[in-house]
Structure formats: structure tokens, C-alpha cells
Scaffold this motif. Structure first.
Motif, PDB file in Angstrom:
ATOM      1  N   GLN A   1       0.962  -1.387   0.139  1.00 19.21           N
ATOM      2  CA  GLN A   1      -0.042  -0.112   0.022  1.00 19.21           C
ATOM      3  C   GLN A   1       0.886   1.193   0.148  1.00 19.21           C
ATOM      4  O   GLN A   1       1.750   1.545   0.981  1.00 19.21           O
ATOM      5  N   ALA A   2       0.620   2.315  -0.810  1.00 19.34           N
ATOM      6  CA  ALA A   2       1.368   3.351  -1.015  1.00 19.34           C
ATOM      7  C   ALA A   2       0.514   4.589  -0.656  1.00 19.34           C
ATOM      8  O   ALA A   2      -0.443   4.812  -1.103  1.00 19.34           O
ATOM      9  N   TYR A   3       1.249   5.235   0.365  1.00 12.49           N
ATOM     10  CA  TYR A   3       0.419   6.572   0.740  1.00 12.49           C
ATOM     11  C   TYR A   3       0.178   7.667  -0.368  1.00 12.49           C
ATOM     12  O   TYR A   3       1.333   7.840  -0.974  1.00 12.49           O
ATOM     13  N   SER A   4      -0.851   8.213  -0.154  1.00  8.95           N
ATOM     14  CA  SER A   4      -0.874   9.590  -1.003  1.00  8.95           C
ATOM     15  C   SER A   4      -0.559  10.797  -0.157  1.00  8.95           C
ATOM     16  O   SER A   4      -0.375  10.628   0.933  1.00  8.95           O
ATOM     17  N   SER A   5      -0.754  11.987  -0.805  1.00  9.33           N
ATOM     18  CA  SER A   5      -0.248  13.357  -0.040  1.00  9.33           C
ATOM     19  C   SER A   5      -1.475  13.566   1.058  1.00  9.33           C
ATOM     20  O   SER A   5      -1.191  14.137   2.111  1.00  9.33           O
ATOM     21  N   SER A   6      -2.483  13.016   0.967  1.00  8.51           N
ATOM     22  CA  SER A   6      -3.698  13.173   1.802  1.00  8.51           C
ATOM     23  C   SER A   6      -3.725  12.164   3.150  1.00  8.51           C
ATOM     24  O   SER A   6      -4.580  12.369   3.914  1.00  8.51           O
ATOM     25  N   GLY A   7      -2.834  11.291   2.932  1.00  6.02           N
ATOM     26  CA  GLY A   7      -2.686  10.209   3.876  1.00  6.02           C
ATOM     27  C   GLY A   7      -3.602   9.065   3.671  1.00  6.02           C
ATOM     28  O   GLY A   7      -3.425   7.902   4.469  1.00  6.02           O
ATOM     29  N   GLY A   8      -4.098   9.023   2.606  1.00  5.25           N
ATOM     30  CA  GLY A   8      -4.686   7.964   2.225  1.00  5.25           C
ATOM     31  C   GLY A   8      -3.879   6.839   1.211  1.00  5.25           C
ATOM     32  O   GLY A   8      -2.834   7.147   1.366  1.00  5.25           O
ATOM     33  N   PHE A   9      -4.327   5.802   0.454  1.00  6.73           N
ATOM     34  CA  PHE A   9      -3.517   5.133  -0.447  1.00  6.73           C
ATOM     35  C   PHE A   9      -3.786   5.575  -1.763  1.00  6.73           C
ATOM     36  O   PHE A   9      -4.834   5.443  -2.263  1.00  6.73           O
ATOM     37  N   SER A  10      -2.728   5.701  -2.494  1.00  5.82           N
ATOM     38  CA  SER A  10      -2.866   6.113  -4.013  1.00  5.82           C
ATOM     39  C   SER A  10      -2.672   4.729  -4.812  1.00  5.82           C
ATOM     40  O   SER A  10      -3.146   4.686  -5.905  1.00  5.82           O
ATOM     41  N   GLN A  11      -1.984   3.722  -3.935  1.00  2.00           N
ATOM     42  CA  GLN A  11      -1.708   2.477  -5.033  1.00  2.00           C
ATOM     43  C   GLN A  11      -1.811   1.238  -3.962  1.00  2.00           C
ATOM     44  O   GLN A  11      -1.369   1.641  -3.045  1.00  2.00           O
ATOM     45  N   ARG A  12      -2.313   0.189  -4.650  1.00  3.56           N
ATOM     46  CA  ARG A  12      -2.255  -1.095  -3.572  1.00  3.56           C
ATOM     47  C   ARG A  12      -2.221  -2.144  -4.552  1.00  3.56           C
ATOM     48  O   ARG A  12      -2.589  -2.182  -5.818  1.00  3.56           O
ATOM     49  N   LYS A  13      -1.571  -3.139  -4.107  1.00  6.77           N
ATOM     50  CA  LYS A  13      -1.367  -4.648  -4.829  1.00  6.77           C
ATOM     51  C   LYS A  13      -1.350  -5.281  -3.987  1.00  6.77           C
ATOM     52  O   LYS A  13      -0.542  -5.346  -2.818  1.00  6.77           O
ATOM     53  N   VAL A  14      -1.921  -6.788  -3.962  1.00  4.72           N
ATOM     54  CA  VAL A  14      -2.142  -7.934  -3.206  1.00  4.72           C
ATOM     55  C   VAL A  14      -1.235  -9.038  -3.959  1.00  4.72           C
ATOM     56  O   VAL A  14      -1.672  -9.413  -5.174  1.00  4.72           O
ATOM     57  N   VAL A  15      -0.599  -9.736  -3.105  1.00  4.90           N
ATOM     58  CA  VAL A  15      -0.180 -10.894  -3.706  1.00  4.90           C
ATOM     59  C   VAL A  15      -0.393 -12.288  -2.730  1.00  4.90           C
ATOM     60  O   VAL A  15      -0.445 -12.076  -1.467  1.00  4.90           O
ATOM     61  N   SER A  16      -0.970 -13.272  -3.427  1.00 11.66           N
ATOM     62  CA  SER A  16      -1.701 -14.199  -2.751  1.00 11.66           C
ATOM     63  C   SER A  16      -0.552 -15.465  -2.642  1.00 11.66           C
ATOM     64  O   SER A  16       0.008 -15.977  -3.515  1.00 11.66           O
TER      65      SER A  16
END
Length: 287
Positions: A221-236
Motif C-alpha cells: 500500500q502506497a500513501y498519497s499526500s492526503s494520508g490515504g492510499f494512492s496504489q495497492r497491490k495484493v500478492v496471494s
């Protein structure tokens, strides 16, 4: 990882066991009392003792020189354990001993000291006294194995956000329900990802219990400037009883490689010491 190098299909009685375990998700100071005010400068120990060896399996351990500042809007302890799966065949004792750091060691004061025996299967343990209430969130997992996240390595480019990010993992039940996540690494919003040599992220935790017929999900999970997440990726990863799994995924402009070691569980310390296998299942009580 006592049985990671076992031969697949070998006699389970000679190579560990698949058993119920406890997954600890978080520990937070949910309420302060007795005139205390936020923030709190906290140090001490939180540990579990199971029937495998009755040693302390440390979940949180800091001395006063590396205390953690606990804030009202972020009341969670930064966990670093357990060092091995917490086996739940018998009741498990949880110990908490936290102190508040003063301006000098002589001005330090106790925050909470308590022990709770867990045997119910409910999702929260509460420790309470006249100064605070502390909540430990956990889950009981049937027929589980241990997954040790050996490394999360960023290659071929930087982490995809200058605002940092985090890596978490979770193990859905057979019904697909997710009861909580384990934070492996967190830069906190606005900080740089904690990276060591050759792009390896510094993981604060790396031991997770996974249902034998289930899977382990690792979320980048990569943070955005607002504190949310700008990108996500899930590996199973599909659960295994031994050996090592590895997977790579493109995340932003980088390639992230994740390596996981699988192992059955030790049911009793004597079972492996008599066979000459590795000692040191739990952490020393000298901590």
C-alpha cells in the motif's frame, strides 16, 4: 522455521504438527484515566506464554531509551512479535507490563501490570486498572501452519510514492472473512519507507499463522499526500506445510519480490530437543 526444510509428504509425527494457534493483530491503549493526558511515553513488555515451552514469546518489548510515544489518534503499540506462532492447544497466558517514561528514571511510573489467561476464543482481551484500559485484538485459527515473511524487496526502481506506505498481511478464513491484518512495515503517512540494503524493507513483524487449507495475502500500500492510499497491490500465497514460496509483482515503476518460509508447528519443546533439533523456541525471560 523448524520444519521449513522438511521433505514434502514426510511423516507428520516426525516433522511437526498442524494445530490451533492465536493470531495477534494489535494492542492499543483504548482509554486513559487517573489524571493521565495524551501523549504517553511508553516502554515495557507484552508477551504470550503457551504450553510449548512456557517461555515469553514477545509481542512488544522496549526499554526506556527507545520508548514509544502513544497519541490519542494513534493509540497502538508498534508490535515486533511473536517470534514464532502461538500454539493454542491449551490456555495461553498473556502478560503486560508497561511503564511511563518520566524526565528521569526516578520519575518513571507504572502504567499497567497484569496477566490474563486466554481460553475462550473471543476476539479481544482487555487489561484494565485505575490508569488505563488496554485491548489486545486476536483470532484463534484452527489447523494452522506458520508463515515467516523472510523478505519484501523493492527492485528496479523506488517505492512508488514519496509519501511512503505500508505492507500488511492477512489470512482469510475458509468463508473468506477477514478478521484483522498484521502490519509488517509502516512508514507512517508522510515518511519514507524503512529500506535497508539492496532494497529490502525493514519488517517490524514477520510471523503469521495461516490455516492449512487457506492462503496468505500480502498487501502493498502506497500513501498519497492526503494520508490515504494512492496504489495497492495484493500478492496471494497458498498455504504449505514446508518449503519456501516466492512471488514478484510490479508496483508502480518498481518490482517487489516477496519471500515466505512455511513450517509446521512444534507441539512440545521436548519433541525436538530429544531429536537434536534447534533450541530456542521462545524468548528469554531475562528480557
Amino acid at each position: 522455521m523448524h520444519f521449513t526444510n522438511s521433505i514434502p509428504g514426510s511423516d507428520p509425527s516426525d516433522r511437526g504438527t498442524v494445530a490451533p494457534t492465536l493470531q495477534v493483530f494489535s494492542i492499543k491503549i483504548s482509554e486513559i484515566k487517573g489524571g493521565l493526558r495524551w501523549p504517553l511515553s511508553v516502554y515495557g513488555v507484552v508477551a504470550a506464554r503457551d504450553a510449548v515451552d512456557h517461555n515469553r514469546n514477545l509481542l512488544f518489548a522496549r526499554d526506556r531509551s527507545v520508548y514509544q510515544t502513544i497519541k490519542e489518534d494513534d493509540p497502538y503499540l508498534r508490535l515486533t512479535g511473536p517470534s514464532r506462532a502461538i500454539v493454542f492447544g491449551d490456555p495461553v497466558d498473556f502478560e503486560i507490563q508497561l511503564k511511563l517514561r518520566g524526565s528521569t528514571a526516578a520519575r518513571d511510573r507504572a502504567l499497567i501490570t497484569s496477566t490474563e489467561r486466554y481460553s475462550t476464543g473471543i476476539g479481544t482481551i482487555c487489561f484494565e486498572n485505575c490508569f488505563c484500559t488496554t485491548e489486545l485484538k486476536l483470532e484463534a485459527i484452527e489447523r494452522s501452519v506458520q508463515a515467516t515473511i523472510l523478505s519484501v524487496c523493492v527492485k528496479g526502481g523506488p517505492w512508488p510514492s514519496k509519501y511512503g506506505g505500508r505492507v500488511v498481511c492477512y489470512a482469510p478464513s475458509r468463508s473468506g472473512e477477514i478478521n484483522g491484518e498484521v502490519v509488517l512495515s509502516d512508514s507512517c503517512s508522510g515518511g519514507m519507507m524503512p529500506t535497508g540494503l539492496s532494497g529490502h524493507l525493514r519488517l517490524s513483524r514477520n510471523v503469521v499463522s495461516v490455516e492449512m487449507q487457506g492462503s496468505l495475502q500480502v498487501s502493498l500500500q502506497a500513501y498519497s499526500s492526503s494520508g490515504g492510499f494512492s496504489q495497492r497491490k495484493v500478492v496471494s500465497f497458498k498455504a504449505k506445510s514446508c518449503l519456501i514460496s516466492q512471488a514478484s509483482v510490479t508496483f508502480g515503476g518498481a518490482k517487489v519480490e516477496i519471500t515466505v518460509a512455511w513450517s509446521r508447528l512444534v507441539s512440545e519443546k521436548e519433541d525436538i530437543t530429544t531429536k537434536g533439533w534447534v533450541h530456542g523456541l521462545g524468548d528469554s525471560d531475562k528480557v
